[in-house]
Design an enzyme around this catalytic site. Structure first.
Site, mmCIF file in Angstrom:
data_model
loop_
_atom_site.group_PDB
_atom_site.id
_atom_site.type_symbol
_atom_site.label_atom_id
_atom_site.label_comp_id
_atom_site.label_asym_id
_atom_site.label_seq_id
_atom_site.Cartn_x
_atom_site.Cartn_y
_atom_site.Cartn_z
ATOM 1 N N SER A 201 4.628 -3.517 4.735
ATOM 2 C CA SER A 201 5.118 -3.743 6.326
ATOM 3 C C SER A 201 5.564 -5.351 5.998
ATOM 4 O O SER A 201 6.181 -5.641 7.128
ATOM 5 C CB SER A 201 4.220 -3.586 6.765
ATOM 6 N N CYS B 78 -29.345 -11.338 -10.867
ATOM 7 C CA CYS B 78 -30.349 -11.928 -9.933
ATOM 8 C C CYS B 78 -30.755 -11.669 -9.026
ATOM 9 O O CYS B 78 -30.471 -12.579 -8.637
ATOM 10 C CB CYS B 78 -28.910 -13.487 -10.079
ATOM 11 N N HIS C 151 -4.083 -10.150 -4.273
ATOM 12 C CA HIS C 151 -5.444 -9.958 -3.456
ATOM 13 C C HIS C 151 -6.483 -9.670 -4.024
ATOM 14 O O HIS C 151 -7.225 -8.639 -3.250
ATOM 15 C CB HIS C 151 -4.929 -9.123 -1.945
ATOM 16 N N ALA D 138 0.774 -1.382 -0.401
ATOM 17 C CA ALA D 138 0.025 -0.377 0.063
ATOM 18 C C ALA D 138 1.220 1.191 -0.277
ATOM 19 O O ALA D 138 0.269 2.267 -0.478
ATOM 20 C CB ALA D 138 -0.943 0.085 1.342
ATOM 21 N N CYS E 237 -21.415 -10.651 -7.559
ATOM 22 C CA CYS E 237 -21.623 -11.766 -7.638
ATOM 23 C C CYS E 237 -21.985 -12.684 -6.680
ATOM 24 O O CYS E 237 -21.703 -13.654 -7.359
ATOM 25 C CB CYS E 237 -23.420 -12.120 -8.452
#
Ligand code: APR
Ligand code: ZN
Length: 261
Positions: free
Chosen positions: A207, A168, A121, A27, A129
């Protein structure tokens, strides 16, 4: 540029003479584009519990879950790749970078032009869905009505029809790996392969606290790769890194790329 130019020269030299270079991003690669990270002082997990990024949270606390992801999706579509993303894309074009493994779900590497990217990730660019698996642009999940963020601050926010699948009526979920879920098979396999063959393994803005992603730099070290860590805070692998730079990712990558002919 605080770090001394000699270190950057050394890294640039090792980078351009390495037969295979892999970059592993977290990040901290995207904070200079305006996206928050997770664990630094102003990180997301400092503001919200990690328990939000779970399927249980989707079912048990849908208002919290949907707002959290709607907030991140809206941000995602407003930011641009930074100089660090651009530097990595140009190093790939010049043949100096074989693969990027990213923990990030923001798609900024690809938007900067990088082609060889494994998203460990998943991605926040799409939602799918839970019932029929149909996939949509993640803006599908954004509330239609204005002022939903202010409503959340005022405690009156309720998730609405936007969460239901257009075909749906099932529940939509972001296509990111939630805690407790497995990583996508082929990006993981590609990344393990790349860690095992890299001569230089460069960690940027992570990290290194989340497994199994954090096993990748360790397997690169195990087969003799040199490790570079560009991260503003300490990581558990700092002592094993050949170079550890605690400066900003974007400017450091741009400076190193400028030294590589
Ligand atoms: N330059 C260099 N380092 C930076 C910068 C920057 N501009 N901005 C932040 N950092 C550093 C922070 O100090 C921190 O150590 O980047 C690191 C980011 O670490 P995390 O916030 O833990 O992010 P990351 O390692 O990507 O987290 C891994 O955890 O919550 C899950 O799925 C989520 O993919 C994420 C995973
Ligand atoms: Zn559906």
């Amino acid at each position: 540029m605080k770090q001394n130019i000699d270190v950057l020269q050394e890294i640039a030299l090792a980078w351009q003479s390495a037969k295979a270079v892999a970059v592993f991003t977290g990040a901290g690669m995207s904070t200079e584009s305006g996206l928050p990270d997770f664990r630094s002082r102003q990180g997301l997990w400092k503001q919200r519990p990690e328990s939000l990024a779970t399927l249980a949270a989707l079912h048990n606390t849908p208002d919290e879950f949907y707002f959290f992801y709607q907030w991140r999706i809206r941000q995602l579509w407003q930011v641009e790749p930074n100089a660090g993303h651009q530097a990595l894309a140009s190093l790939e074009r010049s043949g100096h970078l074989q693969h990027i493994v990213t923990q990030n779900v923001d798609g900024l590497h690809q938007r900067a032009g990088s082609q060889q990217v494994s998203e460990l990730h998943g991605s926040l660019k799409t939602v799918s869905c839970l019932d029929c698996r149909a996939s949509y642009d993640s803006r599908q999940l954004l509330p239609r009505q204005e002022g939903w963020e202010a409503a959340y601050q005022a405690g009156t926010y309720r998730y609405g029809a936007e969460y239901s699948c257009p075909s749906c009526k099932g529940k939509l979920r972001p296509d990111v790996v939630l805690f407790g879920e497995h990583l996508p098979e082929s990006p993981w396999r590609q990344s393990v392969q790349m860690a095992r063959s890299a001569e230089l393994f460069v960690v940027v803005g992570s990290s290194l606290l989340v497994s199994p992603a954090n096993q990748l730099p360790q397997s690169a070290l195990a087969q003799g790769a040199k490790l570079v860590i560009i991260n503003q805070e300490p990581t558990p692998l700092d002592a094993q890194a050949t170079w550890k730079l605690d400066n900003k990712a974007a400017e450091t990558l741009a400076a190193v790329a400028a030294l590589i002919s």
